[in-house]
Design an enzyme around this catalytic site. Sequence first.
Site, PDB file in Angstrom:
ATOM      1  N   CYS A   1       0.841  -1.206   0.000  1.00 37.26           N
ATOM      2  CA  CYS A   1       0.000   0.000   0.000  1.00 37.26           C
ATOM      3  C   CYS A   1       0.873   1.252   0.000  1.00 37.26           C
ATOM      4  CB  CYS A   1      -0.931  -0.034   1.222  1.00 37.26           C
ATOM      5  SG  CYS A   1      -2.152   1.277   1.232  1.00 37.26           S
ATOM      6  N   CYS A   2       1.905   1.282   0.854  1.00 32.02           N
ATOM      7  CA  CYS A   2       2.812   2.439   0.886  1.00 32.02           C
ATOM      8  C   CYS A   2       3.587   2.560  -0.424  1.00 32.02           C
ATOM      9  CB  CYS A   2       3.806   2.314   2.037  1.00 32.02           C
ATOM     10  SG  CYS A   2       3.161   2.795   3.656  1.00 32.02           S
TER      11      CYS A   2
ATOM     12  N   CYS B   1      -1.058   8.293   7.547  1.00 29.34           N
ATOM     13  CA  CYS B   1      -2.422   8.034   7.085  1.00 29.34           C
ATOM     14  C   CYS B   1      -3.304   7.591   8.267  1.00 29.34           C
ATOM     15  CB  CYS B   1      -2.410   6.938   6.041  1.00 29.34           C
ATOM     16  SG  CYS B   1      -1.579   7.399   4.514  1.00 29.34           S
TER      17      CYS B   1
ATOM     18  N   CYS C   1      -3.405   3.970   9.668  1.00 28.25           N
ATOM     19  CA  CYS C   1      -2.113   3.446  10.144  1.00 28.25           C
ATOM     20  C   CYS C   1      -1.492   4.317  11.231  1.00 28.25           C
ATOM     21  CB  CYS C   1      -1.144   3.332   8.977  1.00 28.25           C
ATOM     22  SG  CYS C   1      -1.757   2.265   7.654  1.00 28.25           S
TER      23      CYS C   1
ATOM     24  N   CYS D   1       7.557   4.090   5.881  1.00 28.12           N
ATOM     25  CA  CYS D   1       6.726   3.862   4.686  1.00 28.12           C
ATOM     26  C   CYS D   1       7.570   3.557   3.466  1.00 28.12           C
ATOM     27  CB  CYS D   1       5.852   5.081   4.418  1.00 28.12           C
ATOM     28  SG  CYS D   1       6.785   6.570   4.071  1.00 28.12           S
TER      29      CYS D   1
END
Length: 234
Positions: free
Chosen positions: A121-122, A204, A207, A230
């Site tokens: 995702c990162c 985010c 997280c 990240c």
Amino acid sequence: MIKSLRSGAELATVARNAAADLADASAQEILHWAAEEFGSGLAVTASMQDTVLVHLASKALPGIDVLFLETGYHFIETTGTADAVEAVYDVSLRRLLPLQTVEQQDAQYGKDLFARDPDLCCALRKVAPLNKALKDYEAWATGVRRVESPTRANTPVVTFDAKRGRIKIAPLAAWTDDDVDAYIAEHNVLVNPLLSAEYPSIGCEPCTRRVLPGQDSRAGRWAGLAKTECGINI
Ligand code: SF4
């Protein structure tokens, strides 16, 4: 943006010389050197946690490009801080978008990828957009500080980021939390309202957690997972 960028070998030499010259320099001295050396080939990244680095950079290089990663998962307070930066400071805010919207990512990888594979995702929402944007610059400044976590304890002030072929500058590397607080108070810089709600490190929303007394400032990032970064600063 500058028209022609120096080669990786040339930039590596610049970084090596500057690292020795600026090891004990103040943040203002480092940014003034960077402004002179790179001009519009310098950008600054901002998480919109506080805006100390953006404020300093705007003084060293008025109109400087500020790179903000629009992940689609930010707290409303974070996007609000970005809006305020754009309205108040003498900078040019570039909002970096991932290739896919959250909805498109959900459709391809399944809902809430951050909970199953935060590294991916990162990589999709932060690392890839930043790497793409950095192709436009010779150097970028980041707000990373050594006291933030053990993984950042050896952050150099200037280094050649061989992966990206760019010079990475950390003007605040030696700053303590007290230094940051003092600068914010003295210059009345914009801060993310979540900072005063026990979020000393803001990423985010899915997280990021509140931090307990005594924990290091990044303990609330990807809490419960081995992940600590990240990928944009390592
Ligand atoms: Fe995704 Fe979380 Fe990384 Fe944001 S911090 S890009 S939501 S994994």
